[in-house]
Design a protein around this motif. Sequence first.
Motif, PDB file in Angstrom:
ATOM      1  N   ALA A 110      40.422  33.250  -6.592  1.00 58.73           N
ATOM      2  CA  ALA A 110      40.012  32.068  -7.348  1.00 58.73           C
ATOM      3  C   ALA A 110      38.643  31.578  -6.860  1.00 58.73           C
ATOM      4  O   ALA A 110      38.398  31.474  -5.649  1.00 58.73           O
ATOM      5  N   TYR A 111      37.750  31.268  -7.806  1.00 57.17           N
ATOM      6  CA  TYR A 111      36.385  30.911  -7.440  1.00 57.17           C
ATOM      7  C   TYR A 111      36.337  29.647  -6.594  1.00 57.17           C
ATOM      8  O   TYR A 111      35.651  29.581  -5.568  1.00 57.17           O
ATOM      9  N   PHE A 112      37.081  28.604  -7.000  1.00 60.51           N
ATOM     10  CA  PHE A 112      37.032  27.341  -6.269  1.00 60.51           C
ATOM     11  C   PHE A 112      37.907  27.365  -5.024  1.00 60.51           C
ATOM     12  O   PHE A 112      37.938  26.385  -4.281  1.00 60.51           O
ATOM     13  N   ALA A 113      38.612  28.480  -4.778  1.00 63.63           N
ATOM     14  CA  ALA A 113      39.325  28.647  -3.515  1.00 63.63           C
ATOM     15  C   ALA A 113      38.404  29.151  -2.416  1.00 63.63           C
ATOM     16  O   ALA A 113      38.777  29.152  -1.237  1.00 63.63           O
ATOM     17  N   ARG A 114      37.200  29.568  -2.785  1.00 62.35           N
ATOM     18  CA  ARG A 114      36.221  30.043  -1.815  1.00 62.35           C
ATOM     19  C   ARG A 114      35.327  28.886  -1.391  1.00 62.35           C
ATOM     20  O   ARG A 114      34.882  28.093  -2.222  1.00 62.35           O
ATOM     21  N   LYS A 115      35.035  28.827  -0.115  1.00 64.90           N
ATOM     22  CA  LYS A 115      34.126  27.794   0.367  1.00 64.90           C
ATOM     23  C   LYS A 115      32.688  28.043  -0.052  1.00 64.90           C
ATOM     24  O   LYS A 115      31.837  27.158   0.090  1.00 64.90           O
ATOM     25  N   SER A 116      32.431  29.231  -0.589  1.00 65.93           N
ATOM     26  CA  SER A 116      31.079  29.561  -1.033  1.00 65.93           C
ATOM     27  C   SER A 116      30.813  29.170  -2.479  1.00 65.93           C
ATOM     28  O   SER A 116      29.741  29.489  -2.999  1.00 65.93           O
ATOM     29  N   ASN A 117      31.761  28.483  -3.145  1.00 62.71           N
ATOM     30  CA  ASN A 117      31.508  28.101  -4.541  1.00 62.71           C
ATOM     31  C   ASN A 117      30.348  27.111  -4.600  1.00 62.71           C
ATOM     32  O   ASN A 117      30.084  26.364  -3.658  1.00 62.71           O
ATOM     33  N   ILE A 118      29.654  27.086  -5.729  1.00 69.37           N
ATOM     34  CA  ILE A 118      28.391  26.367  -5.858  1.00 69.37           C
ATOM     35  C   ILE A 118      28.552  24.866  -5.645  1.00 69.37           C
ATOM     36  O   ILE A 118      27.707  24.214  -5.022  1.00 69.37           O
TER      37      ILE A 118
END
Length: 454
Positions: A110-118
């Motif tokens: 999941a994109y927002f599960a990554r701390k690297s999301n924008i």
Amino acid sequence: MSSPQPPSTPKSSRPTITTPHRRSNSASYASPIDIKPKSPAARRMSMTSTSQSASLTPQTFAEKILANEQVVLGGIVSSLMLCGILYSLIRSTSLNTSEIHHHSLPHRAAYFARKSNILNVVFVKRAWGWTSLLYLLHLFTSPPTTSSNDAGSYSRTRRFGVWILATAAWLLFTSWFFGAGLGDRVIALTGGNCAVPLPAGVDMKSVGEIFPSLFTAGPEIPGTTSQVNKIYVPLPQDFCTGKPLTPSTFPQLFSLIPSSANIHATSDHDPLHALPRPRWHRGFDISGHAFLLTLSIMVLGRELAETWKSWAVKPGKINRTLFRDTGSINTAHWWISVSATVLVGIWAWMILMTGIYFHNPPEKLSGIVLGLSTSYLINVLIPPPSSQSAFNPISAPNAAFSRPTAGLGSMFDENAARRGGVVDDGVIHEDAEESSGDDLIDRGKTMGKRQKAD
């Protein structure tokens, strides 16, 4: 034979009953519209009643919400977090961030599960900086007509004080003035350990002689009960609260690391470090994102409340402001208001993402409660101009609708308020200073009739 008559009472000794302010020649019909209060105090009461009746005009749904924006924003924040927690429990999406190895886990799908999301990298990592920037820009570009009373509860000085208190709360949580921040102190008090992983190639015999209390931690391999463990070295707690880990501050550890003298720094790359930054392991990790984003929403929402109310009352004015020559300051203020509103939406979305993907439920709820409690305390110290609510416990009384008081203990006397006089032995006497000319003539006629009767 006639019946005996009762003894007659002299006319002069008969009690005379008179009704104050009642004219003997008032037989003509008068419409209720034509009847006006004689006393200025009564006229003031009549005007106040009219004003109160006019103030009871039904509010629109948006106006009712904005009249209690702190309660509404608190409810939205709490609802988003509860929905995120419920989703994470059902789908098992939440990552336990109190485990030290979570920093080395591979990126989740999941994109927002990554701390690297924008949104996390650009906004949340600098959340209070963005909040402070738009709050202060909105504060100092707001025109005088935006505030209900520039010298009262909506003055710039008081609004600036709100930002000062909120900034102090942020500093208290992240880096306390006397050492570690509140979040780090809670982790340490609840059994958390500051640690760093050992690099590969270290002589474990030498490590065991210097550090007898090593521990292992790592994620479970999917489909098995085994773990991929790393060896961690416990460190003093101050290394997790700002103290740099260098060969001079902790030489015992760096004496075990293989020499890297053949690696030289050039203009193309930074010096290579053998150890990552020390981190906390276990303990109760209050969600800093939940606390900070909640505080940001509540503080920004309070500052934007008057602007949102003006948009709700005159929605057509929002679009006209862009295409009408209202001056550069007003145009800038409009864009700042829109940007701050968008930022509130980003913070609300990231609260939901925090509830779904990070921390365990108690840590997330504690962050929300701490943020709401801080907002409540700020509203107690500097009350907002809106109506009374759970997050606005103090409101200044409306001077236009204040009632006069009289007597011991400031007890309210309705007759005194309506007729301008004081009650003494059951007789109402009007104040001579507030009596009109007609009232003085009526009094003269009444006194003349009494003298003739006597």
